[in-house]
Write a protein that holds these residues in place. Structure first.
Motif, mmCIF file in Angstrom:
data_model
loop_
_atom_site.group_PDB
_atom_site.id
_atom_site.type_symbol
_atom_site.label_atom_id
_atom_site.label_comp_id
_atom_site.label_asym_id
_atom_site.label_seq_id
_atom_site.Cartn_x
_atom_site.Cartn_y
_atom_site.Cartn_z
ATOM 1 N N LYS A 1 35.766 32.900 23.274
ATOM 2 C CA LYS A 1 35.985 32.047 22.110
ATOM 3 C C LYS A 1 37.429 32.068 21.619
ATOM 4 O O LYS A 1 37.803 31.230 20.791
ATOM 5 N N ARG A 2 38.223 33.001 22.107
ATOM 6 C CA ARG A 2 39.575 33.172 21.553
ATOM 7 C C ARG A 2 40.453 31.958 21.774
ATOM 8 O O ARG A 2 41.295 31.623 20.939
ATOM 9 N N LEU A 3 40.308 31.280 22.929
ATOM 10 C CA LEU A 3 41.135 30.103 23.187
ATOM 11 C C LEU A 3 40.819 28.994 22.192
ATOM 12 O O LEU A 3 41.724 28.317 21.690
ATOM 13 N N SER A 4 39.538 28.820 21.890
ATOM 14 C CA SER A 4 39.157 27.815 20.889
ATOM 15 C C SER A 4 39.676 28.195 19.515
ATOM 16 O O SER A 4 40.158 27.349 18.753
ATOM 17 N N TYR A 5 39.598 29.498 19.197
ATOM 18 C CA TYR A 5 40.116 29.970 17.916
ATOM 19 C C TYR A 5 41.617 29.706 17.798
ATOM 20 O O TYR A 5 42.115 29.385 16.713
ATOM 21 N N SER A 6 42.331 29.854 18.917
ATOM 22 C CA SER A 6 43.785 29.656 18.881
ATOM 23 C C SER A 6 44.135 28.211 18.540
ATOM 24 O O SER A 6 45.104 27.952 17.820
ATOM 25 N N TRP B 1 57.469 21.697 29.923
ATOM 26 C CA TRP B 1 57.190 21.096 31.231
ATOM 27 C C TRP B 1 56.494 22.078 32.160
ATOM 28 O O TRP B 1 55.569 21.706 32.885
ATOM 29 N N ILE B 2 56.918 23.330 32.140
ATOM 30 C CA ILE B 2 56.273 24.339 32.977
ATOM 31 C C ILE B 2 54.832 24.553 32.548
ATOM 32 O O ILE B 2 53.930 24.689 33.376
ATOM 33 N N TYR B 3 54.600 24.549 31.252
ATOM 34 C CA TYR B 3 53.239 24.735 30.753
ATOM 35 C C TYR B 3 52.310 23.606 31.189
ATOM 36 O O TYR B 3 51.170 23.838 31.587
ATOM 37 N N ILE B 4 52.786 22.365 31.080
ATOM 38 C CA ILE B 4 51.898 21.234 31.338
ATOM 39 C C ILE B 4 51.880 20.825 32.803
ATOM 40 O O ILE B 4 50.965 20.105 33.227
ATOM 41 N N SER B 5 52.855 21.252 33.602
ATOM 42 C CA SER B 5 52.911 20.830 35.003
ATOM 43 C C SER B 5 52.167 21.783 35.922
ATOM 44 O O SER B 5 51.688 21.388 36.975
ATOM 45 N N ILE B 6 52.094 23.048 35.547
ATOM 46 C CA ILE B 6 51.377 24.028 36.358
ATOM 47 C C ILE B 6 49.990 24.190 35.767
ATOM 48 O O ILE B 6 49.834 24.681 34.659
ATOM 49 N N ARG B 7 48.992 23.768 36.475
ATOM 50 C CA ARG B 7 47.624 23.756 35.954
ATOM 51 C C ARG B 7 47.111 25.166 35.663
ATOM 52 O O ARG B 7 47.558 26.144 36.236
ATOM 53 N N ASN B 8 46.129 25.215 34.778
ATOM 54 C CA ASN B 8 45.489 26.474 34.382
ATOM 55 C C ASN B 8 46.443 27.408 33.652
ATOM 56 O O ASN B 8 46.346 28.631 33.771
ATOM 57 N N ARG B 9 47.399 26.831 32.940
ATOM 58 C CA ARG B 9 48.365 27.682 32.240
ATOM 59 C C ARG B 9 47.843 28.147 30.880
ATOM 60 O O ARG B 9 48.051 29.281 30.507
ATOM 61 N N LEU B 10 47.225 27.243 30.129
ATOM 62 C CA LEU B 10 46.807 27.592 28.778
ATOM 63 C C LEU B 10 45.470 28.318 28.822
ATOM 64 O O LEU B 10 44.433 27.790 28.467
ATOM 65 N N LYS B 11 45.512 29.561 29.277
ATOM 66 C CA LYS B 11 44.287 30.336 29.422
ATOM 67 C C LYS B 11 44.095 31.353 28.307
ATOM 68 O O LYS B 11 43.039 31.953 28.189
ATOM 69 N N THR B 12 45.114 31.592 27.512
ATOM 70 C CA THR B 12 45.007 32.597 26.463
ATOM 71 C C THR B 12 45.533 32.059 25.145
ATOM 72 O O THR B 12 46.185 31.012 25.090
ATOM 73 N N MET B 13 45.264 32.792 24.085
ATOM 74 C CA MET B 13 45.709 32.395 22.757
ATOM 75 C C MET B 13 47.230 32.352 22.677
ATOM 76 O O MET B 13 47.815 31.423 22.107
ATOM 77 N N THR B 14 47.879 33.344 23.246
ATOM 78 C CA THR B 14 49.336 33.409 23.146
ATOM 79 C C THR B 14 49.992 32.270 23.899
ATOM 80 O O THR B 14 51.055 31.779 23.501
ATOM 81 N N ASP B 15 49.384 31.808 25.005
ATOM 82 C CA ASP B 15 49.898 30.626 25.695
ATOM 83 C C ASP B 15 49.937 29.428 24.746
ATOM 84 O O ASP B 15 50.925 28.696 24.686
ATOM 85 N N VAL B 16 48.861 29.225 24.021
ATOM 86 C CA VAL B 16 48.780 28.095 23.082
ATOM 87 C C VAL B 16 49.837 28.245 21.994
ATOM 88 O O VAL B 16 50.527 27.277 21.631
ATOM 89 N N TYR B 17 49.996 29.452 21.479
ATOM 90 C CA TYR B 17 50.971 29.685 20.411
ATOM 91 C C TYR B 17 52.405 29.465 20.900
ATOM 92 O O TYR B 17 53.231 28.868 20.199
ATOM 93 N N LEU B 18 52.708 29.960 22.102
ATOM 94 C CA LEU B 18 54.068 29.811 22.625
ATOM 95 C C LEU B 18 54.390 28.352 22.928
ATOM 96 O O LEU B 18 55.520 27.903 22.726
ATOM 97 N N LEU B 19 53.410 27.599 23.415
ATOM 98 C CA LEU B 19 53.629 26.174 23.645
ATOM 99 C C LEU B 19 53.875 25.459 22.318
ATOM 100 O O LEU B 19 54.782 24.618 22.215
ATOM 101 N N SER B 20 53.106 25.795 21.297
ATOM 102 C CA SER B 20 53.317 25.202 19.973
ATOM 103 C C SER B 20 54.683 25.573 19.424
ATOM 104 O O SER B 20 55.342 24.760 18.754
#
Length: 373
Positions: free
Chosen positions: A164-169, A74-93
């Protein structure tokens, strides 16, 4: 033994599982009397142990994990501009994978008390969910390790690939989930409902009957190597080099936030190591049965139940690590709580416009991004 709720059997060659293959001197018997039956090992109290202790632990893990991981998502999807890095994507997954697994715990809690009454299809599906969770979690932590290695050790490459790292993630996450599903196919194929002499059923793995249990040995070996030891070796290498690099750097202080990732990896490996160690014993037993003493078999059964509960706890621990170890996650949580309290007091329940925009959970510095949960 597998992560499917069934008791660990040291001999691993029960008559019902390997009909026509190598015979076993001991078989499961949950309906025997207080003394051992001829050719059987009385493990009725193991079932009682499961009913008394496993179910409460499962419900506790389910409640804590569902609340904690839902909060992370909920914190990830409710606060905008959160998924800015690869690790953000991995931790959400990682949080989504844990939530997926937590949905299966009520089934195992019921199985521990009254047996499996949900049919073969649900047995296979629920059994596979944990494997998918386990493999995806291990691979995601490996991806985080590689990402941190590139960001801190290979600084120039990290800067060149920054856009490109975010797309790679996202591509990496798709590959991780696909590979986890592929490695979980044995659960879909071999999951069966087995009825014991006392009338209760259990969801267990019943492998094809063949010479020297080759199918079981192959499946266990592949899962142990691909799902645990290979990722573990990659993580040990990456973090060893990272720590060496940071100790030599003058700006070590700004990388202190890596303690969150270190804690997440350490806790996950610590919780999974006992269970995977017993899987190695099971594979060895399938290849060459040497443990036939009844007391030893029962001790392995109990050890398997304890190791399984410990393995399941990882699904509720990550959010606790974020709160107690992560600085920014704790701050975000407090901000969201204050915003929700303010909305309720003003009669604006459901309005989330007041949630402040925050930088990513990953703070990109001029040199190397460091995790700052």
């Amino acid at each position: 033994m597998d992560y499917t709720g069934e008791p660990f059997t040291a001999s691993m060659t029960t008559e019902s599982e390997y009909s026509g293959s190598e015979p076993s001197d001991y078989t499961e018997d949950y309906d025997a009397g207080p003394t051992e039956m001829s050719g059987m090992c009385n493990k009725g109290w193991v079932r009682q142990y499961r009913g008394l202790y496993e179910s409460p632990f499962y419900w506790m893990i389910f409640i804590l994990g569902a609340v904690g991981n839902s909060m992370v998502v909920w914190i990830y999807i409710s606060i905008r501009n959160r998924l800015k890095t690869m690790t953000d994507v991995y931790l959400l997954s990682l949080a989504v994978a844990d939530l997926l697994f937590l949905c299966t715990l009520p089934f195992w809690a019921a199985d521990a008390v009254v047996g499996w009454n949900f049919g073969t299809h649900m047995c296979r599906f629920v059994s596979a969910i944990y494997k998918i969770n386990f493999f995806s979690s291990m691979f995601l932590l490996t991806c985080i390790s590689v990402d941190r290695y590139i960001a801190i050790v290979q600084v120039t490459k990290a800067q060149n690939l920054k856009k490109k790292r975010l797309s790679y993630s996202k591509v990496a996450c798709g590959f991780v989930w696909s590979l986890a599903l592929l490695l979980s196919l044995p659960e879909f194929i071999f999951g069966q409902v087995k009825t014991h002499q006392n009338g209760q059923s259990s969801c267990t793995m019943v492998y094809w009957s063949n010479i020297n249990n080759k199918t079981k040995i192959l499946v266990l070996s592949l899962q142990i190597c691909m799902g645990f030891f290979l990722p573990l070796l990659v993580m040990v290498f990456c973090y060893s080099v990272i720590i060496h690099t940071l100790l030599q750097a003058r700006n070590f202080e700004k990388h202190k936030a890596l303690r969150v990732i270190f804690a997440v990896v350490f806790v996950f490996v610590l919780s999974q190591l006992p269970h995977n160690s017993l899987l190695i014993v099971e594979a060895a037993q399938a290849a060459n049965t040497t443990i036939t003493d009844c007391d030893t078999v029962i001790r392995f059964d109990v050890a398997g139940q304890i190791a399984k509960i410990l393995a399941y706890t990882h699904a509720c621990l990550n959010p606790l690590l974020y709160v107690f170890v992560g600085v920014r996650f704790k701050q975000d949580l407090l901000r969201v709580a204050k915003t929700c309290a303010s909305c309720v007091s003003k009669g604006g329940v459901g309005k989330t416009q007041g949630v402040p925009k925050r930088p990513s959970v990953m703070s990109d510095t001029e040199t190397t991004p460091a995790l700052s949960l």
